[in-house]
Design an enzyme around this catalytic site. Sequence first.
Site, mmCIF file in Angstrom:
data_model
loop_
_atom_site.group_PDB
_atom_site.id
_atom_site.type_symbol
_atom_site.label_atom_id
_atom_site.label_comp_id
_atom_site.label_asym_id
_atom_site.label_seq_id
_atom_site.Cartn_x
_atom_site.Cartn_y
_atom_site.Cartn_z
ATOM 1 C CG ASP A 199 -2.004 1.113 1.009
ATOM 2 O OD1 ASP A 199 -1.935 1.830 -0.013
ATOM 3 O OD2 ASP A 199 -2.897 1.234 1.854
HETATM 4 C C1 BGC Z 1 -4.669 3.608 0.187
HETATM 5 C C2 BGC Z 1 -5.021 2.438 -0.705
HETATM 6 C C3 BGC Z 1 -5.046 2.881 -2.139
HETATM 7 C C4 BGC Z 1 -3.699 3.480 -2.476
HETATM 8 C C5 BGC Z 1 -3.570 3.922 -3.919
HETATM 9 C C6 BGC Z 1 -3.420 4.326 -0.284
HETATM 10 O O1 BGC Z 1 -3.185 5.485 0.424
HETATM 11 O O2 BGC Z 1 -4.516 3.152 1.502
HETATM 12 O O3 BGC Z 1 -6.257 1.885 -0.320
HETATM 13 O O4 BGC Z 1 -5.357 1.797 -2.968
HETATM 14 O O5 BGC Z 1 -3.483 4.607 -1.657
HETATM 15 O O6 BGC Z 1 -4.310 5.030 -4.193
#
Ligand code: BGC
Length: 744
Positions: free
Chosen positions: A290
Amino acid sequence: MIMKKIMLLTLTVAAILLPACQSSIKNANDRRLDARVDSVLKLMTIDEKIGQMVLYSSDWDVTGPSLNKNYIDEIRKGNCGNIFNAYTAAYTRKLQKIAVEESRLKIPLLFGYDVIHGQKTIFPISLGESCSWDLAAIEKSARVSAAEAAASGINWTFAPMVDISVDPRWGRVSEGAGEDPFLGAKIAAARVHGFQGNNLADSLSILACVKHFAAYGAPLAGRDYNTVDMSKRQFLDMYLPPYKAGIDAGAMSVMSAFNEFDGVPATGSQYLLTDVLRKQLGFKGFVVTDYTSINEMVNHGVAANEADAGLLAIKAGVDMDMQGGVYAKYLKNQLEKGLVSEKMIDESVRRILKVKFMLGLFDDPYKYCNEAREKREVYSAAHLQAALDVAKKSLVLLKNNDQTLPLNKGQKLAVIGELANSKRDLLGSWKAAGEWNDINSILDEIKIYNGTTKVLYAEGCKKMGNDRSGFPLALSVAKQADKIIMVMGEDAGWSGEAASRTDIRVPGVQTELLEKLKTLHKPIVVVLMNGRPLDLSRENDLADAILEAWFPGSMGAKAVTQVLFGNYNPSGKLTMTFPRNVGQIPIFYYEKNTGRPIYLPDPKYKSRYIDCPNDPLFPFGYGLSYTTFAYSEIKLSNHILSPDDSITASVNVTNTGTCDGEEIVQCYVRDLVGSVTRPVKELKGFEKIALKVGESKVVKFTITPDLLAFHRLDMTYGTEPGDFKLFIGGNSRDVKETGFKLVQ
Ligand code: BGC
């Protein structure tokens, strides 16, 4: 000479790749897939291999810290095999062209995006949608989202989010399916099927990503990204099932979570990413971080620097580094120093290439970049219709005294509240490419339905802040009406990522305005827009009817209006408990009995609060209809359940009210004595039925021993013989009860 060599290489790759396209490979275990992946792998330099393990954000729709990487150049050099936050057929074509025409090995790019509840046609937020308990409608919503995303150049969604959460302070409950592992697992599977279809190579399918692995939904105090600390038993029994279901449904990517688990950040956790995910769950796809969660292991305090954090990640089982740039920067050097093996890198690259093959990208790298198709398929009438259908099913009627609802057409209505007139908020958080300028607000739709002259509007106050200057106008408008509809709740940005709250009451002075409106002694309907369970104690005292609308999406205003006027009889049921106040959190229906349960006669020494009841304001599974349903006593086919057998529990449900309606019939069990303590209730089945006025239906649930399994004292998974209670009802509180015995 060099040029010639490259051309030769290209031809070789093409020759290897061609056969792959002719037969689409559906199964990740297909041996032909391995052979093709390996044949590409052996042509790759170490830089190209690491490039496949890199995912950078385009500069379009950045959702976290930006690294300002020149991603276009990196694609050209083969140093970046995957992009996120880029969409439209035209833009992804431009980037894909660089990858497949200008990079040495011409390996196509993955394009990821947070298509959480729709691409341009926006469906209700996932928590709202889960309240439909309608797996077919939920799958359809994901299917439509996939079709729109696929037509917009995207081949990978960072969804579904399947994190169980029992803490409405945490803003991301809006993205999940609520508190229950059983329902959560069914919904996770439905969403994965919807995104991926039966075949990843289908042009309407995109790759799903089960996230956030694992237990991200349990941060201490509900504060996003905070420490998670729970027993492994609790994790395996209550948090793991939806991840497992998503993987069993075929999801080929998983996102590692930001949080720590048992003292180790998830992104560096061999226990989570290898022992549980790969060995226990048999996951065959690739793991992406993530965002910068590799880099963040330095802040967590398990790595002295980013290079060491990268080592932890690759050793734990992370295949792809989202945005952090750590693999890109350090992996080659670490390989040269012998700190990681090429075998390890190859394994990750293999997993990623495999998915690219399965998507059919080697066959046609531009299959998602068709502008004509984009024009035709995105935001189509059929998609909007699907969004309307789910939106209606997601609405939950929480209160309806004296049949305040449905409204009669043509009455004089006062519509109050900033949210009544808001379009943007209808879409909620993670609205992808959602458009709000051309959608209708709730006020617009009520006017269309009821006739403009019969609808008066005053904002009264903003959703936030303490400006009361609009109160007098709102009161004078309300005075002229037969009924008052106050649309209130949270700003769309108040839930979702990094949007935790310590006070879960309706913000600002909205409730104060409701108090003033109450003094007019007119029927008041509250329509709520919010991304989490709220403390509605005060609103529940003041309003005659309450309709929970969540953030209902592009067609949400129409859905709300149709329900308000009885054009659709509400059928949604809560998938998260609504507490009486923030102090009751965490609150969920599958609690344990404790040694001193509340029902003991002792007035003091029991598990209770001295200033508030134990029970919630609205329990899990709760939701009213404009009609009423009566449940018969439960009939069991047998009171003894043998190991390889099943028993059937049936109830007769009758529509005893005055209009046709739908009911979600729920079946719970309780294991009375275990080697470890067991929850007081656990959902084990549900069925949504439609009943005409006066009609009855028998609803049957099959109970098999595997439904009763859990992690026992010795941590083995299985059942224990003994007595069970079985409950059936229209919510987790109001149930009929019987019992059976599981024998060995
Ligand atoms: C979030 C994810 C998301 C990713 C990409 C992160 O900050 O926790 O859920 O898929 O960003 O945008």
